[in-house]
Write a protein that holds these residues in place. Sequence first.
Motif, PDB file in Angstrom:
ATOM      1  N   TYR A 247       0.875  -1.172   0.000  1.00 28.56           N
ATOM      2  CA  TYR A 247       0.000   0.000   0.000  1.00 28.56           C
ATOM      3  C   TYR A 247       0.912   1.222   0.000  1.00 28.56           C
ATOM      4  CZ  TYR A 247      -3.283   3.560   1.421  1.00 28.56           C
ATOM      5  OH  TYR A 247      -4.035   4.706   1.480  1.00 28.56           O
ATOM      6  N   ASP A 248       0.660   2.150  -0.886  1.00 29.04           N
ATOM      7  CA  ASP A 248       1.461   3.377  -0.959  1.00 29.04           C
ATOM      8  C   ASP A 248       2.953   3.038  -1.101  1.00 29.04           C
ATOM      9  OD1 ASP A 248       1.674   6.138  -1.107  1.00 29.04           O
ATOM     10  OD2 ASP A 248       1.882   6.371   1.073  1.00 29.04           O
ATOM     11  N   ASN A 249       3.240   2.032  -1.917  1.00 30.38           N
ATOM     12  CA  ASN A 249       4.601   1.618  -2.266  1.00 30.38           C
ATOM     13  C   ASN A 249       5.421   1.051  -1.115  1.00 30.38           C
ATOM     14  OD1 ASN A 249       4.295   2.313  -5.014  1.00 30.38           O
ATOM     15  ND2 ASN A 249       4.617   4.446  -4.491  1.00 30.38           N
ATOM     16  N   HIS A 250       4.779   0.428  -0.139  1.00 26.71           N
ATOM     17  CA  HIS A 250       5.534  -0.277   0.903  1.00 26.71           C
ATOM     18  C   HIS A 250       4.711  -1.453   1.433  1.00 26.71           C
ATOM     19  CE1 HIS A 250       3.132   2.433   3.466  1.00 26.71           C
ATOM     20  NE2 HIS A 250       3.252   1.480   4.378  1.00 26.71           N
ATOM     21  N   PHE A 251       5.418  -2.410   2.039  1.00 25.66           N
ATOM     22  CA  PHE A 251       4.747  -3.517   2.723  1.00 25.66           C
ATOM     23  C   PHE A 251       5.497  -3.818   4.004  1.00 25.66           C
ATOM     24  CE2 PHE A 251       7.900  -5.771   0.222  1.00 25.66           C
ATOM     25  CZ  PHE A 251       8.241  -6.890   0.962  1.00 25.66           C
ATOM     26  N   LYS A 252       4.850  -4.567   4.913  1.00 26.12           N
ATOM     27  CA  LYS A 252       5.430  -4.814   6.225  1.00 26.12           C
ATOM     28  C   LYS A 252       5.582  -6.306   6.476  1.00 26.12           C
ATOM     29  CE  LYS A 252       5.023  -3.575  11.099  1.00 26.12           C
ATOM     30  NZ  LYS A 252       4.250  -2.824  12.090  1.00 26.12           N
ATOM     31  N   ILE A 253       6.760  -6.669   6.999  1.00 20.03           N
ATOM     32  CA  ILE A 253       7.080  -8.032   7.412  1.00 20.03           C
ATOM     33  C   ILE A 253       7.023  -8.063   8.938  1.00 20.03           C
ATOM     34  CG2 ILE A 253       8.885  -9.796   7.468  1.00 20.03           C
ATOM     35  CD1 ILE A 253      10.065  -8.383   4.944  1.00 20.03           C
ATOM     36  N   ALA A 254       6.524  -9.149   9.531  1.00 21.42           N
ATOM     37  CA  ALA A 254       6.474  -9.264  10.992  1.00 21.42           C
ATOM     38  C   ALA A 254       6.615 -10.726  11.397  1.00 21.42           C
ATOM     39  CB  ALA A 254       5.166  -8.682  11.527  1.00 21.42           C
ATOM     40  N   GLY A 255       6.697 -10.942  12.713  1.00 19.33           N
ATOM     41  CA  GLY A 255       6.710 -12.282  13.268  1.00 19.33           C
ATOM     42  C   GLY A 255       8.074 -12.914  13.422  1.00 19.33           C
ATOM     43  N   GLY A 256       9.134 -12.141  13.227  1.00 18.50           N
ATOM     44  CA  GLY A 256      10.474 -12.701  13.323  1.00 18.50           C
ATOM     45  C   GLY A 256      11.197 -12.321  14.597  1.00 18.50           C
ATOM     46  N   THR A 257      12.387 -12.836  14.738  1.00 19.20           N
ATOM     47  CA  THR A 257      13.243 -12.530  15.872  1.00 19.20           C
ATOM     48  C   THR A 257      13.912 -11.178  15.654  1.00 19.20           C
ATOM     49  OG1 THR A 257      13.691 -14.886  16.153  1.00 19.20           O
ATOM     50  CG2 THR A 257      15.225 -13.358  17.205  1.00 19.20           C
ATOM     51  N   PRO A 258      13.863 -10.281  16.638  1.00 14.59           N
ATOM     52  CA  PRO A 258      14.516  -8.979  16.483  1.00 14.59           C
ATOM     53  C   PRO A 258      15.975  -9.127  16.060  1.00 14.59           C
ATOM     54  CG  PRO A 258      13.181  -8.993  18.458  1.00 14.59           C
ATOM     55  CD  PRO A 258      13.200 -10.403  17.948  1.00 14.59           C
TER      56      PRO A 258
END
Length: 77
Positions: free
Chosen positions: A53-64
């Motif tokens: 959306y608006d030229n970006h996406f988000k990744i989550a759920g991983g180890t910092p």
Amino acid sequence: MLNLYTGNAVLGADGSATVTMPDWFSSLNRDFRYQLTAIGAPGPNLYVAEKIYDNHFKIAGGTPGSEVSWQVTGVRH
């Protein structure tokens, strides 16, 4: 025509990262597909938290601090 975009992202303290695509990305592509691969250790909980959306996406759920290889394909308009 299928366009392919790739890169690596390092996850922040909350285990997420935002990937920003070029300004022209959404105007050139549609019908996106995503692929995520954890680097260096298993990442069984990785997921796409927000679609493009608006030229970006988000990744989550991983180890910092872990690294994730990502791939996005899009059908050219």
